[in-house]
Design a protein around this motif. Structure first.
Motif, PDB file in Angstrom:
ATOM      1  N   GLY A 152       0.731  -1.016  -0.222  1.00  0.00           N
ATOM      2  CA  GLY A 152      -0.138  -0.098  -0.102  1.00  0.00           C
ATOM      3  C   GLY A 152       0.862   1.203   0.135  1.00  0.00           C
ATOM      4  O   GLY A 152       0.185   2.323   0.023  1.00  0.00           O
ATOM      5  N   SER A 153       1.992   1.210   0.110  1.00  0.00           N
ATOM      6  CA  SER A 153       2.920   2.490  -0.075  1.00  0.00           C
ATOM      7  C   SER A 153       3.186   2.837  -1.208  1.00  0.00           C
ATOM      8  O   SER A 153       2.888   2.174  -2.768  1.00  0.00           O
ATOM      9  N   ASP A 154       3.662   4.071  -1.504  1.00  0.00           N
ATOM     10  CA  ASP A 154       4.025   4.754  -2.747  1.00  0.00           C
ATOM     11  C   ASP A 154       2.782   4.785  -3.686  1.00  0.00           C
ATOM     12  O   ASP A 154       2.884   4.651  -4.980  1.00  0.00           O
ATOM     13  N   PRO A 155       1.681   5.155  -3.004  1.00  0.00           N
ATOM     14  CA  PRO A 155       0.466   5.445  -4.108  1.00  0.00           C
ATOM     15  C   PRO A 155       0.782   6.334  -5.150  1.00  0.00           C
ATOM     16  O   PRO A 155       1.396   7.453  -4.968  1.00  0.00           O
ATOM     17  N   CYS A 156       0.018   6.049  -6.364  1.00  0.00           N
ATOM     18  CA  CYS A 156       0.174   6.824  -7.638  1.00  0.00           C
ATOM     19  C   CYS A 156      -1.023   6.706  -8.591  1.00  0.00           C
ATOM     20  O   CYS A 156      -1.374   5.743  -8.648  1.00  0.00           O
ATOM     21  N   ILE A 157      -1.502   7.877  -8.661  1.00  0.00           N
ATOM     22  CA  ILE A 157      -2.676   8.077  -9.576  1.00  0.00           C
ATOM     23  C   ILE A 157      -2.272   8.182 -11.127  1.00  0.00           C
ATOM     24  O   ILE A 157      -1.303   9.088 -11.370  1.00  0.00           O
ATOM     25  N   ILE A 158      -2.530   7.181 -12.003  1.00  0.00           N
ATOM     26  CA  ILE A 158      -2.273   7.277 -13.322  1.00  0.00           C
ATOM     27  C   ILE A 158      -3.583   7.690 -14.341  1.00  0.00           C
ATOM     28  O   ILE A 158      -4.471   7.261 -13.946  1.00  0.00           O
ATOM     29  N   LEU A 159      -3.073   8.802 -14.860  1.00  0.00           N
ATOM     30  CA  LEU A 159      -4.382   9.380 -15.459  1.00  0.00           C
ATOM     31  C   LEU A 159      -4.157   9.836 -16.809  1.00  0.00           C
ATOM     32  O   LEU A 159      -2.799   9.840 -17.498  1.00  0.00           O
ATOM     33  N   SER A 160      -4.988  10.013 -17.659  1.00  0.00           N
ATOM     34  CA  SER A 160      -4.692  10.309 -19.287  1.00  0.00           C
ATOM     35  C   SER A 160      -4.617  11.948 -19.331  1.00  0.00           C
ATOM     36  O   SER A 160      -4.861  12.609 -18.147  1.00  0.00           O
ATOM     37  N   MET A 161      -3.859  12.422 -20.287  1.00  0.00           N
ATOM     38  CA  MET A 161      -3.739  14.070 -20.404  1.00  0.00           C
ATOM     39  C   MET A 161      -5.061  14.661 -20.499  1.00  0.00           C
ATOM     40  O   MET A 161      -5.413  15.432 -19.902  1.00  0.00           O
ATOM     41  N   GLU A 162      -6.173  13.850 -21.058  1.00  0.00           N
ATOM     42  CA  GLU A 162      -7.244  14.410 -21.082  1.00  0.00           C
ATOM     43  C   GLU A 162      -7.941  14.741 -19.951  1.00  0.00           C
ATOM     44  O   GLU A 162      -8.661  15.626 -19.448  1.00  0.00           O
ATOM     45  N   THR A 163      -7.856  13.777 -18.939  1.00  0.00           N
ATOM     46  CA  THR A 163      -8.344  13.842 -17.578  1.00  0.00           C
ATOM     47  C   THR A 163      -7.628  14.970 -16.745  1.00  0.00           C
ATOM     48  O   THR A 163      -8.299  15.722 -16.117  1.00  0.00           O
ATOM     49  N   LEU A 164      -6.266  15.114 -16.952  1.00  0.00           N
ATOM     50  CA  LEU A 164      -5.418  16.025 -16.315  1.00  0.00           C
ATOM     51  C   LEU A 164      -5.919  17.344 -16.717  1.00  0.00           C
ATOM     52  O   LEU A 164      -6.436  18.334 -15.754  1.00  0.00           O
ATOM     53  N   VAL A 165      -6.265  17.525 -17.905  1.00  0.00           N
ATOM     54  CA  VAL A 165      -6.796  18.825 -18.607  1.00  0.00           C
ATOM     55  C   VAL A 165      -8.332  19.067 -17.909  1.00  0.00           C
ATOM     56  O   VAL A 165      -8.343  20.351 -17.438  1.00  0.00           O
ATOM     57  N   GLY A 166      -9.066  18.211 -17.650  1.00  0.00           N
ATOM     58  CA  GLY A 166     -10.302  18.101 -17.363  1.00  0.00           C
ATOM     59  C   GLY A 166     -10.290  18.687 -15.840  1.00  0.00           C
ATOM     60  O   GLY A 166     -11.203  19.419 -15.492  1.00  0.00           O
ATOM     61  N   ILE A 167      -9.439  18.093 -15.014  1.00  0.00           N
ATOM     62  CA  ILE A 167      -9.365  18.419 -13.594  1.00  0.00           C
ATOM     63  C   ILE A 167      -8.758  20.028 -13.416  1.00  0.00           C
ATOM     64  O   ILE A 167      -9.521  20.678 -12.805  1.00  0.00           O
ATOM     65  N   LYS A 168      -8.119  20.315 -14.425  1.00  0.00           N
ATOM     66  CA  LYS A 168      -7.547  21.757 -14.226  1.00  0.00           C
ATOM     67  C   LYS A 168      -8.774  22.664 -14.921  1.00  0.00           C
ATOM     68  O   LYS A 168      -8.708  23.889 -14.170  1.00  0.00           O
ATOM     69  N   ARG A 169      -9.549  22.102 -15.633  1.00  0.00           N
ATOM     70  CA  ARG A 169     -10.661  23.205 -16.159  1.00  0.00           C
ATOM     71  C   ARG A 169     -11.744  23.072 -15.285  1.00  0.00           C
ATOM     72  O   ARG A 169     -12.708  23.862 -15.502  1.00  0.00           O
ATOM     73  N   GLY A 170     -11.838  22.350 -14.319  1.00  0.00           N
ATOM     74  CA  GLY A 170     -12.981  22.107 -13.481  1.00  0.00           C
ATOM     75  C   GLY A 170     -13.981  21.132 -13.692  1.00  0.00           C
ATOM     76  O   GLY A 170     -14.896  21.252 -13.319  1.00  0.00           O
ATOM     77  N   CYS A 171     -13.753  20.335 -14.836  1.00  0.00           N
ATOM     78  CA  CYS A 171     -14.731  19.103 -15.150  1.00  0.00           C
ATOM     79  C   CYS A 171     -14.967  18.506 -13.813  1.00  0.00           C
ATOM     80  O   CYS A 171     -14.264  17.759 -13.401  1.00  0.00           O
ATOM     81  N   ILE A 172     -16.197  18.204 -13.502  1.00  0.00           N
ATOM     82  CA  ILE A 172     -16.781  17.511 -12.493  1.00  0.00           C
ATOM     83  C   ILE A 172     -16.461  16.165 -12.643  1.00  0.00           C
ATOM     84  O   ILE A 172     -16.028  15.496 -11.427  1.00  0.00           O
TER      85      ILE A 172
END
Length: 196
Positions: A68-88
């Motif tokens: 359970g150590s060193d957790p890492c969320i792997i995501l797409s560039m589209e998801t990253l951009v959506g997070i930054k833009r406030g996509c719910i």
């Protein structure tokens, strides 16, 4: 040169989550981190489309070492951009994955094939994984239950659109995914008393 981050706080007090996203994705896909008093250390955020493809995952998942150590969320560039833009839907996906970690779902995580088989068995009985419901509820505590329901509905619509674009032949797989989204929506509605 100082690094520039997009800073997003969620919640208050001891339950506060702080998300720091790099303005530009760094070497190895490093895109940011999540910190909170709820867990030791940090959760890394990495953009790696190749790992998503390898795991047969569309937009986001969380991984960690067997302990359970060193957790890492792997995501797409589209998801990253959506997070930054406030996509719910994208912010929900991020918080849902953090929820898996906080709820202890990553300690000695099962193999993906085993987890998918278990989820399919539950769906055959019109049930959904309690881990998924708990991670959804975790996100609802930060975004609100109404927002999580909207995010799950948007995710369901994205899944249907992706199936159409990619010409998915095995309709029952898509139908199971849609059923799982609906069961998760129903669980959030029940847990938070929506629609009464």
């Amino acid at each position: 040169m100082a690094r520039e981050y997009t800073y997003m706080p969620f919640g208050k007090g001891a339950h506060r989550l702080e998300v720091f996203l790099e303005r530009k994705v760094r070497r190895g896909g490093y895109a940011g981190l999540v910190v909170s008093k709820q867990f030791p250390g940090t959760i890394g955020i990495v953009v790696r489309e190749d790992l998503l493809d390898e795991m047969n995952v569309q937009s986001v998942y969380i991984t960690a070492k067997k302990d359970g150590s060193d957790p890492c969320i792997i995501l797409s560039m589209e998801t990253l951009v959506g997070i930054k833009r406030g996509c719910i839907a994208d912010r929900f996906s991020l918080l849902h994955e953090v929820g898996h970690y906080v709820c202890g779902h990553l300690v000695d995580p099962p193999e993906l094939e085993e987890e998918n088989a278990m989820r399919e068995r539950l769906l055959e009985e019109n049930q959904v994984s309690q881990d998924e419901v708990d991670a959804d509820a975790f996100a609802a505590n930060y975004l609100g239950a109404d927002a999580v329901v909207r995010a799950l509905q948007e995710s369901m619509e994205r899944r249907m659109a992706a199936d159409l674009v990619y010409g998915v032949e095995e309709e029952d797989i898509s139908q199971k995914a849609l059923l799982e989204y609906q069961l998760r929506i129903d669980a959030i509605n029940d847990r938070f008393g929506l629609g009464e």
